[in-house]
Design a protein around this motif. Structure first.
Motif, PDB file in Angstrom:
ATOM      1  N   LEU A   6      10.678  15.785   2.947  1.00  0.00           N
ATOM      2  CA  LEU A   6      11.167  16.996   3.603  1.00  0.00           C
ATOM      3  C   LEU A   6      10.296  17.347   4.809  1.00  0.00           C
ATOM      4  CD1 LEU A   6      13.109  19.404   3.671  1.00  0.00           C
ATOM      5  CD2 LEU A   6      11.584  20.588   2.065  1.00  0.00           C
ATOM      6  N   GLY A   7       8.983  17.264   4.636  1.00  0.00           N
ATOM      7  CA  GLY A   7       8.097  17.536   5.763  1.00  0.00           C
ATOM      8  C   GLY A   7       8.290  16.559   6.903  1.00  0.00           C
ATOM      9  N   SER A   8       8.596  15.319   6.574  1.00  0.00           N
ATOM     10  CA  SER A   8       8.824  14.306   7.611  1.00  0.00           C
ATOM     11  C   SER A   8      10.074  14.636   8.410  1.00  0.00           C
ATOM     12  CB  SER A   8       8.950  12.925   6.965  1.00  0.00           C
ATOM     13  OG  SER A   8       7.786  12.598   6.238  1.00  0.00           O
ATOM     14  N   LEU A   9      11.119  15.097   7.730  1.00  0.00           N
ATOM     15  CA  LEU A   9      12.348  15.470   8.438  1.00  0.00           C
ATOM     16  C   LEU A   9      12.102  16.644   9.372  1.00  0.00           C
ATOM     17  CD1 LEU A   9      14.926  15.139   5.497  1.00  0.00           C
ATOM     18  CD2 LEU A   9      14.648  13.598   7.453  1.00  0.00           C
ATOM     19  N   ARG A  10      11.360  17.623   8.889  1.00  0.00           N
ATOM     20  CA  ARG A  10      11.050  18.765   9.749  1.00  0.00           C
ATOM     21  C   ARG A  10      10.224  18.345  10.959  1.00  0.00           C
ATOM     22  NH1 ARG A  10       9.348  23.012   4.894  1.00  0.00           N
ATOM     23  NH2 ARG A  10      11.488  23.662   4.343  1.00  0.00           N
ATOM     24  N   ALA A  17       0.836  -1.202   0.000  1.00  0.00           N
ATOM     25  CA  ALA A  17       0.000   0.000   0.000  1.00  0.00           C
ATOM     26  C   ALA A  17       0.870   1.251   0.000  1.00  0.00           C
ATOM     27  CB  ALA A  17      -0.928  -0.011   1.220  1.00  0.00           C
ATOM     28  N   THR A  18       1.938   1.238   0.798  1.00  0.00           N
ATOM     29  CA  THR A  18       2.836   2.390   0.846  1.00  0.00           C
ATOM     30  C   THR A  18       3.474   2.646  -0.507  1.00  0.00           C
ATOM     31  OG1 THR A  18       3.290   1.967   3.179  1.00  0.00           O
ATOM     32  CG2 THR A  18       4.851   3.359   1.996  1.00  0.00           C
ATOM     33  N   LEU A  19       3.905   1.579  -1.175  1.00  0.00           N
ATOM     34  CA  LEU A  19       4.520   1.735  -2.493  1.00  0.00           C
ATOM     35  C   LEU A  19       3.522   2.276  -3.509  1.00  0.00           C
ATOM     36  CD1 LEU A  19       6.662  -1.534  -2.621  1.00  0.00           C
ATOM     37  CD2 LEU A  19       7.447   0.802  -2.159  1.00  0.00           C
ATOM     38  N   ARG A  20       2.266   1.823  -3.430  1.00  0.00           N
ATOM     39  CA  ARG A  20       1.253   2.345  -4.358  1.00  0.00           C
ATOM     40  C   ARG A  20       1.019   3.835  -4.121  1.00  0.00           C
ATOM     41  NH1 ARG A  20      -1.837  -2.489  -2.753  1.00  0.00           N
ATOM     42  NH2 ARG A  20      -1.470  -4.116  -4.287  1.00  0.00           N
ATOM     43  N   VAL A  21       0.992   4.233  -2.839  1.00  0.00           N
ATOM     44  CA  VAL A  21       0.789   5.649  -2.522  1.00  0.00           C
ATOM     45  C   VAL A  21       1.930   6.484  -3.085  1.00  0.00           C
ATOM     46  CG1 VAL A  21       0.770   7.305  -0.631  1.00  0.00           C
ATOM     47  CG2 VAL A  21      -0.652   5.270  -0.505  1.00  0.00           C
ATOM     48  N   LEU A  22       3.164   6.039  -2.900  1.00  0.00           N
ATOM     49  CA  LEU A  22       4.312   6.788  -3.421  1.00  0.00           C
ATOM     50  C   LEU A  22       4.255   6.890  -4.938  1.00  0.00           C
ATOM     51  CD1 LEU A  22       7.137   5.384  -1.126  1.00  0.00           C
ATOM     52  CD2 LEU A  22       6.103   7.662  -1.038  1.00  0.00           C
ATOM     53  N   ALA A  23       3.828   5.816  -5.589  1.00  0.00           N
ATOM     54  CA  ALA A  23       3.710   5.858  -7.040  1.00  0.00           C
ATOM     55  C   ALA A  23       2.657   6.863  -7.478  1.00  0.00           C
ATOM     56  CB  ALA A  23       3.378   4.464  -7.573  1.00  0.00           C
ATOM     57  N   GLU A  24       1.552   6.943  -6.745  1.00  0.00           N
ATOM     58  CA  GLU A  24       0.495   7.893  -7.080  1.00  0.00           C
ATOM     59  C   GLU A  24       0.945   9.338  -6.862  1.00  0.00           C
ATOM     60  OE1 GLU A  24      -2.840   7.723  -8.277  1.00  0.00           O
ATOM     61  OE2 GLU A  24      -1.989   5.848  -8.977  1.00  0.00           O
ATOM     62  N   LEU A  25       1.736   9.560  -5.833  1.00  0.00           N
ATOM     63  CA  LEU A  25       2.128  10.926  -5.502  1.00  0.00           C
ATOM     64  C   LEU A  25       3.043  11.530  -6.556  1.00  0.00           C
ATOM     65  CD1 LEU A  25       2.838  10.576  -1.681  1.00  0.00           C
ATOM     66  CD2 LEU A  25       0.946  11.794  -2.754  1.00  0.00           C
ATOM     67  N   GLY A  26       3.907  10.713  -7.125  1.00  0.00           N
ATOM     68  CA  GLY A  26       4.888  11.242  -8.065  1.00  0.00           C
ATOM     69  C   GLY A  26       6.105  11.782  -7.327  1.00  0.00           C
ATOM     70  N   PRO A  27       7.208  11.987  -8.026  1.00  0.00           N
ATOM     71  CA  PRO A  27       8.469  12.349  -7.366  1.00  0.00           C
ATOM     72  C   PRO A  27       8.431  13.696  -6.654  1.00  0.00           C
ATOM     73  CG  PRO A  27       8.685  12.458  -9.768  1.00  0.00           C
ATOM     74  CD  PRO A  27       7.377  11.793  -9.478  1.00  0.00           C
ATOM     75  N   SER A  28       7.749  14.688  -7.215  1.00  0.00           N
ATOM     76  CA  SER A  28       7.743  16.017  -6.599  1.00  0.00           C
ATOM     77  C   SER A  28       7.048  15.992  -5.239  1.00  0.00           C
ATOM     78  CB  SER A  28       7.065  17.021  -7.526  1.00  0.00           C
ATOM     79  OG  SER A  28       6.969  18.282  -6.892  1.00  0.00           O
ATOM     80  N   THR A  29       5.823  15.465  -5.221  1.00  0.00           N
ATOM     81  CA  THR A  29       5.092  15.426  -3.957  1.00  0.00           C
ATOM     82  C   THR A  29       5.761  14.494  -2.959  1.00  0.00           C
ATOM     83  OG1 THR A  29       3.019  15.907  -5.100  1.00  0.00           O
ATOM     84  CG2 THR A  29       2.849  14.937  -2.909  1.00  0.00           C
ATOM     85  N   ALA A  30       6.317  13.367  -3.443  1.00  0.00           N
ATOM     86  CA  ALA A  30       7.029  12.463  -2.542  1.00  0.00           C
ATOM     87  C   ALA A  30       8.231  13.170  -1.924  1.00  0.00           C
ATOM     88  CB  ALA A  30       7.469  11.212  -3.295  1.00  0.00           C
ATOM     89  N   GLY A  31       8.886  14.008  -2.696  1.00  0.00           N
ATOM     90  CA  GLY A  31      10.004  14.765  -2.148  1.00  0.00           C
ATOM     91  C   GLY A  31       9.567  15.737  -1.068  1.00  0.00           C
ATOM     92  N   TRP A  32       8.485  16.459  -1.322  1.00  0.00           N
ATOM     93  CA  TRP A  32       7.954  17.351  -0.292  1.00  0.00           C
ATOM     94  C   TRP A  32       7.551  16.577   0.960  1.00  0.00           C
ATOM     95  CZ3 TRP A  32       8.894  22.214  -0.170  1.00  0.00           C
ATOM     96  CH2 TRP A  32       8.968  22.978  -1.338  1.00  0.00           C
ATOM     97  N   MET A  33       7.005  15.358   0.765  1.00  0.00           N
ATOM     98  CA  MET A  33       6.611  14.547   1.904  1.00  0.00           C
ATOM     99  C   MET A  33       7.817  14.171   2.754  1.00  0.00           C
ATOM    100  SD  MET A  33       4.540  10.910   1.941  1.00  0.00           S
ATOM    101  CE  MET A  33       5.935   9.966   1.331  1.00  0.00           C
TER     102      MET A  33
END
Length: 873
Positions: free
Chosen positions: A35-39, A17-33
């Protein structure tokens, strides 16, 4: 997948499920995610202090009692370090509030929004040999106050029900401990993973997305409710904690409990009585549940992955081709334009109003998802208007509070602000007027930000406003969904004031039932996950949330056909019946399953529509009295609650449902509740079984065990009978194809019953004669705010000459059905007279118009031998 093939392991499903979500988000949104997780991880240590709850018995207590006064129908006790206010809201209902004196607090407004919360009953003071005073209001609840702040709750006989120790404060946080008789079952707390009896565990009440899927022992989950119900017959006690702060509740010690919060006053309401009264008090305190439209009680179909309007129209056509009703189709985030809320993709759903109109003509509504995250995009009108009107949450520095959700970087409306709720309601109304969409599905509204390895939420320092007062996210997070649901509900009413809104929400808190239904979120696809849903729905109902359900088959993996069918059998008897799954999984339309599952799934969907008259009456009861349609086996008296399990339940008072939650099981054991019970299915043994006994129930693959309380009459819609299907009731063989609505492939838009049928299960006297039955039903237009008709039915016992009389008393102005069917289970009728006129009899059942008195002549025992596969042993 073939029958009996094991369902995939939940852990593997979570990873996929996690892999499917990452695929749906695309690289840009996954990158923001990321970064937000690190913060978020960097903030975690500083934020931990804001959510810290003082350990038990730490800090300072209230100190010495200094003064007792009476103020406005309340008693105020001033201690050295705290003030306690006691006020009776009813003779059986007490409001108490502890506030620190040294650090005056300005907490958010109370969550108690019902009429009862504003009432006061003047208490009577009594001298006390064991305390400084005793108070009552002429009812069954009395409270004794000790000089140190100890509160003893007593019943009308003077017996101790609970002892509350004085609370302790440490900085802004508080903790409180209580003791009660150890035998009482303790439930409530909203959506929890684990048994219905909450004893033996510690709970964190903090609304969160658990990530991926959840099963037994997960938590915290999306919809916590600060309500405890200690069930002990007439001495049952309701405890409502009036706060939206994060709470820790510890019930691990037998006969005692502990609760703590990081901030705010300690406000709670205690009520004493049997469970139905306490649920009514809870609805009076927090507001009555909203009455749903009848169509919302039908079958609803959803999937993350309906990519186009053509796909949706094809699914509806498939249901029609199979002669299957479907009341709603849900559109998930993939129908949106770039995941922007309150939009539709112009290419794939360019004519959403046309799709909605086409499905509405077949009786099917469209429900669209609405997340709170609004894409940060100056070209997006909703975002521009929100910024211009200062509608979004902000940081302490005044910047927009930004999180990462499906569209990428998103701003979050500050729904705590009444002006923002007004704005959102107008935006929703405008969208509903142009699209014609029939309902709203609120997801991610804890609110959730997509995170990896960190709590998926906004920073705790995020600011919210209520009437000019500023609060942080920690104080208001738990009520965020309630405020969003209110705005969506009001937007629905603005768009269609003549209709009853339908809002489905993942998250909620105390009082959330006023504006929304709730589902259990991303339930694990497993047999343990199915078993957990039974306790989950019961627990939500006993927390004041009567309209709930789960995703049939679980959310994050492919169920094998047996698991899906068993899940569907359970879900047919709970308020929300919706199939839903995440993207990338196999479709779950009824015709996708192999035989014999395909026929069984179809039969169970049709059976749901037979239940609509019963479900509508229970919905009115919930809206008026707070009683959940799905009830534990110890309902209504609350006696011996700890002895009866939570793997079966009652629908209303008279229908006993025993889900099958074990693969390959074809029988199951059950301790019957009080009363006498008879099998509901055709071929069941006519012998009623006594309650408080353990029985073995036949559970063939096509059916779950179903029993009716002997001596009851239930009204069903026999237009949806399936005489050759899995769900056969006695008398179905007498129905012809012309009687069955599903043979026409359409569904009446208002879901008007096609064949109002009185199913009578008479009790028997010691000689084996039918001793009569009674029941009631409610009917109305199914939507809007028009007249209602309440029916009372009473079947007299069979006389020695084989006659019996069925009386029908009607109140209210809604007209009765033009045609009525009467089935007396276990008995065949030879002739019948409706108000003195001959009525049609076929196959031992009666068909006539509405009547005041129906005389049944020539009643005789049906000769069909019971089928051992379906009877109660």
């Amino acid at each position: 997948m073939e029958p009996g093939e094991p369902t995939r392991r939940p852990g593997g499903a979570r990873l996929r499920a996690t892999l499917r979500v990452l695929a749906e988000l695309g690289p840009s949104t996954a990158g923001w995610m990321v970064l937000g997780s690190l913060r978020q991880a960097l903030r975690a240590r500083a934020e931990a202090d804001r959510l810290a709850v003082p350990p038990p018995d730490s800090g300072q207590g209230p100190g010495a009692l200094e003064e007792l006064t009476e103020e406005a129908d309340a008693v105020v006790a001033r201690f050295a370090r705290a003030t306690l206010t006691l006020a009776f809201l009813a003779p059986d209902c007490l409001l108490l509030e502890w506030r620190r004196r040294a650090a005056p607090e300005d907490p958010p407004p109370s969550l108690l929004a019902g009429d009862r919360a504003r009432e006061r009953v003047t208490p009577t003071r009594h001298p006390s040999a064991e305390g400084v005073l005793e108070l009552d209001a002429g009812g069954p609840l009395r409270v004794r106050l000790g000089a140190d702040g100890t509160l003893v709750v007593l019943d009308g006989a003077g017996e101790v029900v609970r002892v509350d120790e004085p609370p302790c404060w440490r900085e802004a946080g508080w903790s409180a401990r209580w003791a009660c008789p150890p035998g009482a079952l303790v439930t409530g707390l909203g959506l929890q993973a684990g048994p219905l009896d909450r004893r033996g565990r510690r709970y964190r009440l903090w609304n969160l997305d658990p990530g991926g899927s959840w099963g037994p022992d997960a938590g915290p989950l999306y919809c916590n409710v600060p309500v405890l119900l200690a069930v002990d017959g007439a001495r049952s006690l309701l405890d409502v904690l009036d706060t939206s702060e994060a709470l820790e509740v510890d019930l691990r010690s037998p006969g005692s409990g502990w609760v703590g919060a990081p901030a705010g006053p300690l406000r709670r309401v205690l009520a004493l009585g049997r469970p139905p009264l306490l649920l009514e008090r809870l609805a009076e305190l927090t507001g009555p549940p909203a009455l749903p439209p009848r169509w919302a009680l039908g079958y609803q179909h959803s999937r993350w992955g309906f990519r186009s309007a053509a796909t949706v129209a094809g699914i509806r056509a498939g249901f029609a081709a199979c002669g299957l009703p479907i009341s709603a189709i849900h559109l998930d985030i993939d129908h949106l334009a770039g995941y922007r809320v309150l939009t539709a993709d112009p290419k794939r759903f360019g004519d959403l109003p046309g799709l909605v109109r086409g499905l509405a003509a077949l009786g099917t509504r469209v429900v669209t998802i609405v997340d709170p995250g609004v894409k940060v995009d100056r070209g997006f009108g909703l975002f521009r208007r929100g910024v211009a009107g200062d509608r979004f949450c902000r940081t302490p520095r005044g910047r927009l509070a930004i999180g990462v959700v499906w569209p990428g970087r998103a701003a979050f409306p500050d729904f705590a602000d009444p002006a923002v709720r007004d704005w959102w309601a107008e935006e929703v109304a405008a969208r509903l007027r142009t699209s014609g969409v029939g309902g709203l599905w609120h997801d991610m509204n804890e609110p959730t930000c997509l995170r990896v390895g960190a709590e998926p939420r906004l920073p705790l320092a995020t600011r919210h406003r209520i009437d000019g007062q500023v609060y942080d996210h920690a104080a208001l997070r738990n009520r965020y969904a309630n405020d969003m649901n209110e705005a969506g509900f009001r937007g629905s009413r603005l768009a269609r004031p003549e209709a009853r809104p339908f809002v489905l929400s993942r998250s909620g808190w105390l009082g959330g039932q006023r504006h929304a239904w709730h589902w259990t979120g991303d339930a694990e696809t497993s047999w343990a996950g199915l078993r957990q849903q039974v306790a989950a729905v019961l627990g939500l109902g006993l927390s004041g949330f009567p309209f709930t359900g789960s995703d049939v088959g679980g959310f994050t993996a492919d169920p094998d056909p047996e698991l899906y069918l068993r899940w569907l059998q359970f879900a047919v008897f709970v308020p929300l019946l919706r199939t839903h799954a995440m993207i990338g999984l196999r479709p779950r339309e009824p015709w996708r399953w192999p035989e014999p599952f395909r026929r069984a799934v179809a039969s169970w969907i049709r059976f749901r529509y037979r239940l609509l008259p019963l479900l509508l009456g229970l919905a009115h009861e919930a809206a008026e009295q707070g009683a959940p349609p799905v009830r534990p086996l110890w309902w209504p008296d609350g006696e011996a609650a700890a002895e009866l399990g939570d793997d079966a339940f009652l629908l209303g008072d008279d229908l006993l449902v025993a889900p099958v939650c074990t693969p390959g099981a074809r029988r199951r054991a059950l301790r019957l509740p009080a009363g006498r019970w008879v099998g509901a299915w055709a071929g069941s043994s006519p012998t009623a079984l006594a309650g408080r006994t353990v029985v073995q129930l036949g559970a063939p693959l096509e059916r779950l065990p179903l029993a009716v309380r002997a001596g009851r009459i239930l009204v069903l819609d026999d237009a949806w009978a399936d005489p050759q299907g899995a769900c056969q009731l006695e008398g179905d063989e007498a129905l012809g194809a012309e009687d069955r609505a599903w043979t026409r492939g359409t569904l009446d838009p208002a879901h008007v019953p096609g064949c109002w049928a009185l199913h009578c299960w008479p009790a028997e006297d010691p000689e084996g004669r039918a001793a009569g039955a009674e029941g009631q039903a409610l009917d109305e237009a199914g939507d809007g705010h028009g007249p209602v008709r309440l029916d009372h039915y009473r079947l007299a016992g069979v006389a020695e000459d084989g006659t019996a009389t069925l009386a029908w008393e009607r109140t209210g102005t809604f007209p009765p059905p033009a045609s009525v069917r009467v089935v007396v289970h276990g008995w065949a009728v030879e002739r019948a007279l409706a108000d003195g006129r001959p009525a049609a009899v076929e196959g031992g059942t009666v068909r006539c118009g509405p009547f005041d008195e129906l005389v049944l002549v020539g009643l005789r025992r049906r000769a069909a031998a019971p089928s051992p596969a379906y009877h109660l042993d």
